[in-house]
Design a protein around this motif. Structure first.
Motif, mmCIF file in Angstrom:
data_model
loop_
_atom_site.group_PDB
_atom_site.id
_atom_site.type_symbol
_atom_site.label_atom_id
_atom_site.label_comp_id
_atom_site.label_asym_id
_atom_site.label_seq_id
_atom_site.Cartn_x
_atom_site.Cartn_y
_atom_site.Cartn_z
ATOM 1 N N UNK A 161 -3.570 -1.548 10.686
ATOM 2 C CA UNK A 161 -2.382 -1.414 11.524
ATOM 3 C C UNK A 161 -2.225 -2.733 12.264
ATOM 4 N N UNK A 162 -1.082 -3.348 12.095
ATOM 5 C CA UNK A 162 -0.830 -4.653 12.674
ATOM 6 C C UNK A 162 0.370 -4.541 13.597
ATOM 7 N N UNK A 163 0.228 -5.015 14.836
ATOM 8 C CA UNK A 163 1.304 -4.976 15.815
ATOM 9 C C UNK A 163 1.655 -6.406 16.199
ATOM 10 N N UNK A 164 2.879 -6.800 15.885
ATOM 11 C CA UNK A 164 3.350 -8.146 16.190
ATOM 12 C C UNK A 164 3.585 -8.291 17.686
ATOM 13 N N UNK A 165 3.603 -9.527 18.146
ATOM 14 C CA UNK A 165 3.875 -9.805 19.553
ATOM 15 C C UNK A 165 5.252 -9.274 19.957
ATOM 16 N N UNK A 166 6.144 -9.085 18.992
ATOM 17 C CA UNK A 166 7.481 -8.546 19.253
ATOM 18 C C UNK A 166 7.455 -7.039 19.481
ATOM 19 N N UNK A 167 6.313 -6.391 19.198
ATOM 20 C CA UNK A 167 6.186 -4.957 19.384
ATOM 21 C C UNK A 167 6.333 -4.156 18.097
ATOM 22 N N UNK A 168 6.749 -4.808 17.014
ATOM 23 C CA UNK A 168 6.864 -4.120 15.726
ATOM 24 C C UNK A 168 5.468 -3.789 15.207
ATOM 25 N N UNK A 169 5.311 -2.576 14.656
ATOM 26 C CA UNK A 169 4.022 -2.137 14.130
ATOM 27 C C UNK A 169 4.158 -1.806 12.656
ATOM 28 N N UNK A 170 3.177 -2.243 11.882
ATOM 29 C CA UNK A 170 3.127 -1.993 10.445
ATOM 30 C C UNK A 170 1.783 -1.376 10.116
ATOM 31 N N UNK A 171 1.767 -0.509 9.107
ATOM 32 C CA UNK A 171 0.509 0.096 8.670
ATOM 33 C C UNK A 171 0.484 0.063 7.155
ATOM 34 N N UNK A 172 -0.627 -0.402 6.601
ATOM 35 C CA UNK A 172 -0.771 -0.496 5.145
ATOM 36 C C UNK A 172 -2.139 -0.006 4.717
ATOM 37 N N UNK A 173 -2.181 0.508 3.507
ATOM 38 C CA UNK A 173 -3.439 0.934 2.889
ATOM 39 C C UNK A 173 -4.008 -0.240 2.127
ATOM 40 N N UNK A 174 -5.327 -0.383 2.135
ATOM 41 C CA UNK A 174 -5.974 -1.405 1.322
ATOM 42 C C UNK A 174 -7.299 -0.877 0.805
ATOM 43 N N UNK A 175 -7.783 -1.517 -0.219
ATOM 44 C CA UNK A 175 -9.016 -1.086 -0.885
ATOM 45 C C UNK A 175 -10.078 -2.164 -0.708
ATOM 46 N N UNK A 176 -11.234 -1.751 -0.235
ATOM 47 C CA UNK A 176 -12.386 -2.650 -0.111
ATOM 48 C C UNK A 176 -13.241 -2.481 -1.348
ATOM 49 N N UNK A 177 -13.565 -3.599 -1.994
ATOM 50 C CA UNK A 177 -14.451 -3.577 -3.154
ATOM 51 C C UNK A 177 -15.714 -4.362 -2.831
ATOM 52 N N UNK A 178 -16.771 -4.050 -3.523
ATOM 53 C CA UNK A 178 -18.039 -4.748 -3.324
ATOM 54 C C UNK A 178 -17.925 -6.168 -3.843
ATOM 55 N N UNK A 179 -18.568 -7.097 -3.156
ATOM 56 C CA UNK A 179 -18.602 -8.480 -3.620
ATOM 57 C C UNK A 179 -19.501 -8.630 -4.819
ATOM 58 N N UNK A 180 -19.402 -9.761 -5.447
ATOM 59 C CA UNK A 180 -20.197 -10.005 -6.653
ATOM 60 C C UNK A 180 -21.505 -10.656 -6.317
#
Length: 76
Positions: free
Chosen positions: A57-76
């Motif tokens: 969840x990212x909130x810009x200094x302008x007050x706009x908020x965004x939420x995104x799904x992401x996938x964490x994978x193991x490193x090599x």
């Protein structure tokens, strides 16, 4: 847009977003990490140890908020 997704060690927002704060959550809604993202930067997701599906969840200094799904994978 978040990239790379899936990610192993960092997440970036494109196009370059305005500065703001971010919060990383797991699928259960538990807060994993908070921080500040500068314009056009990437953040480390090393605090997330296990592979799986997470949210940012990212909130810009302008007050706009965004939420995104992401996938964490193991490193090599």
């Amino acid at each position: 847009t978040l990239y790379p997704n899936p990610a192993t060690d960092r997440l970036c927002i494109s196009p370059a977003a305005a500065p703001g704060t971010y919060v990383l959550y797991d699928l259960n809604g538990r807060q994993i990490e908070t921080g500040y993202m500068t314009s056009g930067s990437c953040i480390s997701v090393d605090a997330v140890r296990e592979s799986g599906i997470y949210f940012i969840e990212w909130t810009a200094a302008t007050g706009e908020t965004y939420r995104s799904k992401w996938v964490k994978t193991a490193g090599f």
